[in-house]
Design an enzyme around this catalytic site. Structure first.
Site, PDB file in Angstrom:
ATOM      1  N   ASP A 112     -19.927   6.355  35.321  1.00  0.00           N
ATOM      2  CA  ASP A 112     -19.572   7.765  35.508  1.00  0.00           C
ATOM      3  C   ASP A 112     -20.200   8.629  34.414  1.00  0.00           C
ATOM      4  O   ASP A 112     -19.548   9.497  33.831  1.00  0.00           O
ATOM      5  CB  ASP A 112     -18.051   7.937  35.507  1.00  0.00           C
ATOM      6  CG  ASP A 112     -17.620   9.272  36.129  1.00  0.00           C
ATOM      7  OD1 ASP A 112     -18.434   9.879  36.856  1.00  0.00           O
ATOM      8  OD2 ASP A 112     -16.471   9.698  35.893  1.00  0.00           O
TER       9      ASP A 112
ATOM     10  N   GLY B  13      -8.502  15.763  35.775  1.00  0.00           N
ATOM     11  CA  GLY B  13      -9.413  15.308  36.824  1.00  0.00           C
ATOM     12  C   GLY B  13      -8.696  14.411  37.793  1.00  0.00           C
ATOM     13  O   GLY B  13      -7.469  14.257  37.755  1.00  0.00           O
ATOM     14  N   GLY B  14      -9.463  13.792  38.694  1.00  0.00           N
ATOM     15  CA  GLY B  14      -8.866  12.923  39.688  1.00  0.00           C
ATOM     16  C   GLY B  14      -8.188  11.716  39.083  1.00  0.00           C
ATOM     17  O   GLY B  14      -7.261  11.151  39.660  1.00  0.00           O
TER      18      GLY B  14
ATOM     19  N   GLY C 264      -6.435  11.703  36.263  1.00  0.00           N
ATOM     20  CA  GLY C 264      -5.233  12.063  35.535  1.00  0.00           C
ATOM     21  C   GLY C 264      -5.534  13.189  34.567  1.00  0.00           C
ATOM     22  O   GLY C 264      -6.281  14.115  34.891  1.00  0.00           O
TER      23      GLY C 264
ATOM     24  N   VAL D 133      -6.181  14.486  30.225  1.00  0.00           N
ATOM     25  CA  VAL D 133      -6.449  14.179  28.825  1.00  0.00           C
ATOM     26  C   VAL D 133      -5.706  15.210  28.003  1.00  0.00           C
ATOM     27  O   VAL D 133      -5.809  16.413  28.253  1.00  0.00           O
ATOM     28  CB  VAL D 133      -7.956  14.240  28.499  1.00  0.00           C
ATOM     29  CG1 VAL D 133      -8.195  13.903  27.022  1.00  0.00           C
ATOM     30  CG2 VAL D 133      -8.737  13.298  29.382  1.00  0.00           C
TER      31      VAL D 133
END
Length: 590
Positions: free
Chosen positions: A135, A19-20, A22, A24
């Site tokens: 979030d 994602g934005g 980084g 996982v």
């Protein structure tokens, strides 16, 4: 993906998400022998391209360490020069957005209750501890194989904003109320709104606020009222509409005072959470079938060397350190002609030191060897060994038990006709500098041991008597003098650290293929070094020419060593930290 260890401990297995913020990754904890999930957040860079540590790291660490059954357990939060790493428990399940895909339609009231109840509990716990999530969305809600629900990413939204990966306030369009989109003050009711949007989506399979940009989402919220959920799914109770629409109010003051009040009102109109968990487990199991197919591949990536790190590796290194320290002491003190009891006691004490602290024990043993060289009438050899050994111990061995025990492997392997494996094994296990120094010292010990047992040039094997009667002085003095006074010896010896460094550099990717390429390249350097030594021997008057530099003993040592190293590589890829960071003190310890 690359296989270098993250933080010199975690073996990456596969990427779980991107994602934005980084990525996982699923990783293997080589110390505690378990799978973990690691969220990697790169730091922003300045105009010169240099990473700079963002503010908010302390707050993110605190937020990540929440402890609640419905919160993903954060095991650690670490940083290096250019990234932050959140180490989390690995959840055997899938995210809620994938559950919704698997359901192929709205969830039932029971299933929605099984989602809403634990999410509410996680948010209540966070708010009680002064932490906002900011979030909440289906991607951050995970459902396990048995239908349990866990929330992840506490503290990450704010840190992502600090680090330049998102706008102030964090969040994702479609799950952000107007105050968050406009950069105004956020509160517990901000999380309440996002929670309500998530429940709305689980019940209707629709997100009426979804937009690709924050500006578009703000415009939609300003001009559109969300439709009542029962107008989309007729079976929903009308009273549920009122609960959700209150929590989704534009003005925070018009919402429920906190998540607890909202959850109480919401759960009264949903179904049975226990029944919902059973149903969710079925949905998750269906989606995980494709993930299970990758388990065998992941197991292959976790080699024996990953399993041997931690407590098991520490025990093995201590055992080896004890044996090596005892033998070095016994060998080194042999010229002193001590009484047998005193000789054995000295060796035993060195062995005890090696068991307690391998670096210290090997250092003591090496000191005894230097003393033995001096007492045997080889002052130049003693001085050279003393200077080299002291530098090696001070700069490398005292910091790492693994580095300390490697050099003595050379004469031991030489006794088995596999001496050329030592520089390759050093390159497999260590960074270039550590490997080169360890190989240089190991090569010197192997050549001395070979000459001391009346082996001839190119000194590719070691006789077993060196371990029982290491000096054998009356027979070996001439061979030792010939060895240390020949320039060809030092040319051959130079090939050892070069081979180790090449092996290490080609193993940097920490994969079996790259390590095997390094082994072949290192073996080629060793063969080339001995060929050059043969030429030097022909050009000097200090040594008899080597009739054939590629003697059967050398050819057998190189071939056998390559086979041995190939077997080591087959058991697991090199355990190598990202960026080949220097090994920490006692690198096999917890």
């Amino acid at each position: 993906m690359g296989s270098q260890l993250i933080l010199d401990r975690y073996r990456p297995l596969r990427e779980l998400g991107h994602g934005g913020f980084g990525t996982v990754v699923l990783a293997w904890d080589t110390r505690l022998q378990r799978r973990v999930a690691i969220k990697r957040l790169p730091f922003p860079v300045d105009a010169a391209g240099v990473p700079r540590r963002p503010p908010g790291l302390t707050e993110a660490r605190t937020a990540a360490m929440l402890s609640h059954p419905a919160v993903i357990t954060a095991l650690d939060f670490e940083t290096d020069n250019d990234e932050a790493f959140l180490i989390m428990e690995y959840v055997d399940g899938i995210s809620l957005d994938r559950v919704l895909d698997e359901a192929n339609g709205p969830l039932t009231l029971d299933e929605a209750a099984a989602i809403a109840e634990p999410v509410a509990g996680a948010l209540e716990h966070a708010h009680d501890n002064g932490v906002l999530h900011l979030d909440i969305k289906p991607e951050n809600v995970l459902v396990t194989r048995d239908g349990r629900v866990k929330v992840t990413d506490f503290g990450i939204a704010a840190l992502s904003s600090y680090a330049g990966h998102g706008e102030a306030g964090g969040g994702t369009p479609g799950y952000m109320p107007l105050e968050q989109l406009e950069g105004r003050e956020v509160s517990e009711r901000t999380d309440e709104w996002a929670f309500a949007a998530l429940v709305y989506e689980t019940l209707t399979c629709t997100n009426p606020f979804a937009e690709t940009t924050r500006g578009g989402a703000a415009a939609r919220l300003a001009i559109h009222e969300p439709p009542a959920p029962s107008s989309i799914v007729e079976d929903l109770p009308p009273d549920l509409d009122d609960v959700l629409l209150v929590a989704l109010s534009d003005r925070p003051a018009d919402r429920y005072p906190d998540v607890t009040a909202f959850a109480d009102a919401l759960l009264a109109h949903l179904g049975d959470p226990d029944a919902g968990r059973s149903s969710l487990a079925g949905l998750v199991e269906g989606r995980l079938a494709e993930v299970d197919a990758s388990d065998a591949f992941e197991a292959e990536r976790i080699g024996m060397w990953d399993h041997l790190r931690g407590r098991t590796g520490a025990l093995l290194v201590r055992i080896v350190g004890a044996v090596e320290a005892a033998w070095l002491s016994w060998a080194g003190l042999a010229p002193a002609a001590l009484e047998p009891a005193a000789h054995a006691a000295a060796a035993g004490l060195a062995g005890l030191a090696g068991a307690l602290a391998p670096s210290l024990g090997v250092g003591l043993g090496l000191g005894c060897v230097v003393a033995g060289l001096a007492m045997s009438g080889l002052p130049l050899a003693a001085a050279a060994a003393g200077l080299a050994g002291a530098a090696w111990w001070w700069w490398l061995a005292r910091r790492s038990a693994g580095v300390a025990v490697l050099p003595l492997a050379a004469p031991a392997l030489g006794a088995a006709g596999l001496g050329m494996a030592q520089p390759l094994l050093a390159g497999f296990a260590l960074g270039p500098l550590q490997a080169a120094v360890s190989a240089a010292l190991g090569g010197a010990l192997a050549l001395l041991a070979s000459a001391a047992t009346l082996r001839e040039a190119p000194y590719a094997t070691v006789g077993l008597p060196v371990f029982a009667d290491p000096w054998h002085l009356e027979l070996s003095m001439g061979a030792l003098v010939a060895l240390v006074t020949s320039p060809a010896t030092y040319v051959a010896l130079a090939a050892w650290p070069l081979a180790a460094a090449l092996m290490s550099m080609l193993s940097t990717r920490a994969t079996r293929a790259s390590a095997m390429l390094g082994a072949v390249g290192g073996a080629a350097v060793l063969v080339g070094g001995y060929a050059l030594a043969d030429q030097v021997a022909h050009l000097t008057a200090f040594a008899e020419p080597i009739a054939s530099w590629l003697t059967p003993s050398l050819a057998g040592a190189v071939t056998g060593s390559l086979i041995l190293v190939a077997l080591v590589i087959a058991l697991g890829a090199p355990v190598r930290p990202e960026g080949d960071a220097p090994a920490p003190e006692e690198d096999f310890d917890d």
